[in-house]
Design a protein around this motif. Structure first.
Motif, PDB file in Angstrom:
ATOM      1  N   ASN A  13     -46.260  86.756  70.245  1.00 37.62           N
ATOM      2  CA  ASN A  13     -44.949  87.258  69.858  1.00 37.62           C
ATOM      3  C   ASN A  13     -44.800  88.682  70.401  1.00 37.62           C
ATOM      4  OD1 ASN A  13     -42.816  88.546  68.379  1.00 37.62           O
ATOM      5  ND2 ASN A  13     -42.997  86.973  66.798  1.00 37.62           N
ATOM      6  N   VAL A 136     -41.338  87.522  62.348  1.00 39.74           N
ATOM      7  CA  VAL A 136     -42.290  86.428  62.119  1.00 39.74           C
ATOM      8  C   VAL A 136     -41.733  85.522  61.025  1.00 39.74           C
ATOM      9  CG1 VAL A 136     -44.292  87.818  62.787  1.00 39.74           C
ATOM     10  CG2 VAL A 136     -43.619  87.702  60.381  1.00 39.74           C
ATOM     11  N   SER A 137     -42.192  84.281  61.012  1.00 34.96           N
ATOM     12  CA  SER A 137     -41.717  83.328  60.011  1.00 34.96           C
ATOM     13  C   SER A 137     -42.344  83.609  58.643  1.00 34.96           C
ATOM     14  CB  SER A 137     -42.059  81.900  60.442  1.00 34.96           C
ATOM     15  OG  SER A 137     -43.465  81.704  60.437  1.00 34.96           O
ATOM     16  N   LYS A 138     -41.703  83.063  57.623  1.00 32.84           N
ATOM     17  CA  LYS A 138     -42.185  83.260  56.256  1.00 32.84           C
ATOM     18  C   LYS A 138     -43.587  82.674  56.070  1.00 32.84           C
ATOM     19  CE  LYS A 138     -40.855  82.278  51.464  1.00 32.84           C
ATOM     20  NZ  LYS A 138     -39.803  81.722  50.579  1.00 32.84           N
ATOM     21  N   GLU A 139     -43.855  81.563  56.763  1.00 33.71           N
ATOM     22  CA  GLU A 139     -45.139  80.869  56.586  1.00 33.71           C
ATOM     23  C   GLU A 139     -46.322  81.711  57.060  1.00 33.71           C
ATOM     24  OE1 GLU A 139     -41.873  78.297  56.165  1.00 33.71           O
ATOM     25  OE2 GLU A 139     -42.415  79.540  57.916  1.00 33.71           O
ATOM     26  N   GLU A 195     -34.891  88.337  65.265  1.00 31.25           N
ATOM     27  CA  GLU A 195     -34.297  87.005  65.269  1.00 31.25           C
ATOM     28  C   GLU A 195     -33.118  86.885  64.315  1.00 31.25           C
ATOM     29  OE1 GLU A 195     -37.393  84.312  64.345  1.00 31.25           O
ATOM     30  OE2 GLU A 195     -38.570  84.750  66.144  1.00 31.25           O
ATOM     31  N   LYS A 196     -33.012  87.826  63.375  1.00 32.37           N
ATOM     32  CA  LYS A 196     -31.969  87.717  62.356  1.00 32.37           C
ATOM     33  C   LYS A 196     -31.026  88.900  62.467  1.00 32.37           C
ATOM     34  CE  LYS A 196     -35.290  85.523  59.246  1.00 32.37           C
ATOM     35  NZ  LYS A 196     -35.972  85.594  57.954  1.00 32.37           N
TER      36      LYS A 196
END
Length: 409
Positions: A13, A136-139, A195-196
């Motif tokens: 990333n 980064v994703s929540k996971e 990303e958001k």
């Protein structure tokens, strides 16, 4: 167990790499300037009270500006806010270098410059904290958070030692390098892709300004976690007294001060690296309380030690226990906060952190000036353990938090 291959996949990333590099640069610079400021102020005044004032002038801007900064962090580009903050800090650090080079620094001017640096720094924390969940994703957030702590602590280890070495060649060199590193960090942050989109439609009002406080109050587990850190570190802020220990008790000079400053980061690096490979999965609430108890015990051990080796080990354990608390607290806060609220919630968290760190330094300086250096550090360690015992009763729901996902209220 999480493998090295898993961590390597995180590093694919680009934005995460940029953020980590920026954090390394910032932490490296911050640790160097902290050593230089503490040693120079003690050299100018030989006063524990003035060491405490350094913490106070750093705390006040954070106290009065953090809610405002959190609000704008949820309305404007967080990257640009961090970049502007770090560039402004570098300007005042360069002014500090100029003043030292021309022998214009007095204790009063020194405090004024520290204050303006702290004002600029107040605009860095909330948007910086809110960036990681955007890239980064929540996971994978807990693992990314631990990895971020690991690489950041590497700079925290080296920074104080380098700062102590460079100080022997003069404070000007330390401040010049620090200013350059802040500039580099600001440039890197500016080039991060998120990303958001930042939530912008909420109208400005007193209610929206204080929304972060209302959100935290409505979630006892988050309130208990961040307030535990506030009061525990507030009492256990023995690191503010390190210049006195290095100069008058352990007799190890400015380089020795850098080594002592590095010790908590060594412990934090080892622990954060371990957590990056084996993230906490169960009993996270109990683990946080135990970690803070060890923080208090290590503070007590450092307070009464007259051995450099024992002091280093005590500070190493202090750093390791602190990073456990930090990872648990930050994960609970970030994963249970919607994106449009993260700036404001992070701003409240920064007030708590600032209160525990900077105001804790002021408290340590005042206590040391009244009772002496060793009694002040000893009282702080005992106070930290007392706070944990009280919080286990006031926020007993934290004890029942098994997984991070379990925090629903």
């Amino acid at each position: 167990m999480i493998s090295t291959k898993d961590n390597s996949s995180l590093l694919k990333n680009k934005s995460l790499r940029l953020l980590m590099t920026a954090r390394v640069s910032t932490n490296f610079a911050y640790q160097m300037i902290t050593v230089a400021i503490g040693w120079q102020m003690y050299s100018l005044t030989h006063s524990a009270f003035y060491l405490g004032l350094v913490g106070l002038v750093q705390f006040l801007p954070m106290l009065f500006l953090s809610l405002f900064v959190g609000h704008i962090s949820d309305r404007y580009d967080r990257r640009k806010i961090v970049t502007l903050s770090q560039v402004t800090q570098s300007v005042f650090i360069f002014i500090m270098a100029f003043g030292n080079y021309n022998e214009l620094i007095t204790k009063e001017r020194f405090l004024i410059l520290i204050f303006f640096i702290a004002v600029a720094h107040s605009f860095e924390g909330p948007p910086m904290q809110a960036l990681l969940p955007n890239i980064v994703s929540k996971e994978i957030f807990p693992r990314a958070s631990a990895l971020m702590s690991s690489v950041s602590e590497f700079a925290v280890i080296i920074g104080p030692a380098v700062g102590g070495i460079l100080y022997t060649f003069g404070t000007t060199l330390v401040f010049l390098l620090t200013g350059i590193l802040y500039l580099i960090s600001g440039i890197l942050i500016y080039h991060i892709s998120i990303e958001k989109e930042i939530f912008k439609s909420e109208p400005t009002s007193i209610k929206s300004l204080f929304a972060g406080i209302s959100f935290i109050k409505s979630r006892p587990i988050i309130l208990g976690a961040i307030s535990l850190d506030l009061f525990a570190v507030l009492f256990g802020g023995a690191t503010a007294l390190l210049p006195i220990y290095a100069s008058s008790i352990l007799m190890i000079g400015s380089f020795g001060l850098g080594i002592l400053r590095s010790a908590p980061a060594v412990g934090a690096l080892l622990m954060s690296a371990y957590l990056a490979r084996k993230p906490l999965k169960h009993n996270v609430g109990k683990t946080m309380f135990i970690a803070v108890i060890f923080f208090g015990l290590s503070t007590i051990a450092f307070a009464i030690s007259r051995s450099v080796i024992i002091s280093f080990i005590a500070l190493l354990i202090l750093g390791a226990s602190d990073v456990i608390s930090v990872v648990i607290r930050s994960t609970l806060v970030q994963l249970n906060t919607p994106d449009y609220m993260r700036g404001r919630v992070s701003s409240v968290n920064m007030i708590f952190i600032g209160t525990s760190n900077q105001l804790g330094e002021f408290e340590s300086g005042i206590t040391a000036s009244l009772f002496g250096t060793v009694p002040a550090a000893l009282i702080g360690g005992i106070g930290t353990i007392a706070v944990v015992m009280l919080w286990m009763k006031l926020f007993s729901s934290i004890l029942h938090v098994d997984r991070f996902e379990a925090s629903k209220n």
